[in-house]
Design an enzyme around this catalytic site. Structure first.
Site, PDB file in Angstrom:
ATOM      1  N   GLU A  93       0.821  -1.210   0.000  1.00 46.37           N
ATOM      2  CA  GLU A  93       0.000   0.000   0.000  1.00 46.37           C
ATOM      3  C   GLU A  93       0.858   1.264   0.000  1.00 46.37           C
ATOM      4  O   GLU A  93       0.501   2.254  -0.659  1.00 46.37           O
ATOM      5  CB  GLU A  93      -0.951  -0.008   1.204  1.00 46.37           C
ATOM      6  CG  GLU A  93      -2.149  -0.938   1.054  1.00 46.37           C
ATOM      7  CD  GLU A  93      -1.786  -2.415   1.152  1.00 46.37           C
ATOM      8  OE1 GLU A  93      -2.569  -3.255   0.651  1.00 46.37           O
ATOM      9  OE2 GLU A  93      -0.711  -2.727   1.728  1.00 46.37           O
ATOM     10  N   HIS A 148     -10.666  -6.702   7.960  1.00 45.79           N
ATOM     11  CA  HIS A 148     -11.471  -6.612   6.745  1.00 45.79           C
ATOM     12  C   HIS A 148     -12.795  -5.879   6.972  1.00 45.79           C
ATOM     13  O   HIS A 148     -13.633  -5.856   6.064  1.00 45.79           O
ATOM     14  CB  HIS A 148     -11.777  -8.006   6.193  1.00 45.79           C
ATOM     15  CG  HIS A 148     -10.587  -8.723   5.632  1.00 45.79           C
ATOM     16  ND1 HIS A 148      -9.549  -9.164   6.421  1.00 45.79           N
ATOM     17  CD2 HIS A 148     -10.257  -9.066   4.357  1.00 45.79           C
ATOM     18  CE1 HIS A 148      -8.648  -9.770   5.660  1.00 45.79           C
ATOM     19  NE2 HIS A 148      -9.055  -9.715   4.402  1.00 45.79           N
TER      20      HIS A 148
END
Length: 336
Positions: free
Chosen positions: A60, A129
């Protein structure tokens, strides 16, 4: 009008942006050949090529850093963060570079970067998540932070975010990806509601209920249920979390005299606290009761089998409405 899922509307909006500006580039893990974990970018690589829909390494920080370099060169990169809890490795790039380069350069450098973030719970996912990290970014000067709640807004707002010269954190309620709605794919962005303006999605006279993302539909359900009990709730979808359209909220509270805020993120130092404080400052003489916050609990996100106890639901929201009205309720004494 076309009937699309929220995910399909995002796909259509991305397609329109890619077709309209060859400087728009999509970056992310598995977004090309696979079409993304949630298939939001499905078909776009085949249509626009691997040089514009780029499958990146699993990094990321590297993805966001690459977007910064592309923005320097005049591109409009659109980054997908695969899941909300995966954004933290890119956090330094976002808050130290993306948010500050325009200001640091006295306006000479623009950062037209859109960072797409599927967020929130309700899908029974594993750890990392199902998080709601929006307050971190709303606290950071230099970033726009928005959240869509339905297909029509998703289609328009993703295009507005990409066209913006400001960096935008674009939060997508993942449990609403498959919910269908009517979308006008021929509408002009010039005629659409601006990205920073809140929407009154249900009119009412007794209580103002403010939320965003996945909980907008839950709030609307609460308004319908309360109507049967003689209570009129006005529901406001914030849409923009930073900057926040407090004028629309304040105008509603001046009519209703009561405010309830709900979001999935934890209560401590959450957006609900900012809304409650700001509206109290603006509307103190109109308030009939202290604002009430209905939020996720201040804990790490729980295992999937327990998330229904963590997420605000219809009953907890209606309990908050009862409390702000000073009415007895079945959940009295239960922390919201």
């Amino acid at each position: 009008m076309t009937t699309l899922t929220l995910g399909g509307a995002l796909n259509a909006g991305l397609r329109r942006s890619l077709a309209g500006d060859d400087k728009v580039v999509l970056l992310g893990e598995d977004i090309g050949t696979l079409g993304g974990v949630f298939r939001i970018t499905d078909g776009l690589k085949a249509e626009f090529g691997a040089h514009r829909v780029v499958d990146t390494p699993l990094s990321e920080a590297g993805i966001v850093g690459t977007a910064v370099g592309l923005a320097y060169r005049g591109y409009r990169p659109v980054v997908e963060i695969q899941f909300d809890g995966f954004i933290y490795p890119g956090f330094d790039q976002i808050v130290a570079q993306v948010a500050k380069l325009h200001y640091r350069s006295h306006g000479n450098v623009r950062m037209p970067i859109t960072i797409r973030v599927p967020f929130g719970g309700g899908i029974g996912a594993a750890e990392h998540h199902s998080e709601s990290p929006e307050a971190y970014f709303a606290h950071t000067a230099g970033l726009r932070v928005v959240a869509c709640s339905d297909a029509a807004d998703a289609y328009v707002m993703i295009q507005q975010a990409i066209a913006s010269d400001d960096p935008v954190l674009f939060f997508e309620p993942k449990r609403r990806y498959h919910v269908k709605g009517e979308v006008d794919e021929t509408a002009s962005l010039a005629d659409a509601k601006p990205m920073g303006v809140a929407s009154v999605v249900a009119s009412g006279t007794d209580v103002t209920l403010v939320t965003y993302g996945a909980l907008v539909q839950t709030a609307r359900d609460a308004a319908t249920a309360a109507r049967e009990d003689g209570v009129s709730i006005e529901v406001i979808d914030l849409r923009s979390l930073s900057p926040m359209d407090l004028s629309t909220v304040a105008a509603s509270v001046r009519r209703t005299g009561r405010l309830v805020i709900t979001h999935e993120a934890g209560q401590q130092v959450g957006l609900g606290a900012e809304i409650a404080a700001s509206i109290t400052e603006r509307c103190f003489e109109f308030l009939e009761a202290a604002p009430v916050r209905i939020t996720g609990h201040d804990i790490p996100y729980p295992p999937a089998k327990l998330e229904r106890h963590h997420l605000p639901d219809l009953d907890r929201i209606l309990d908050g409405v009862d409390r702000v009205l000073g009415r007895p309720n079945s959940l009295s004494g239960v922390e919201a």
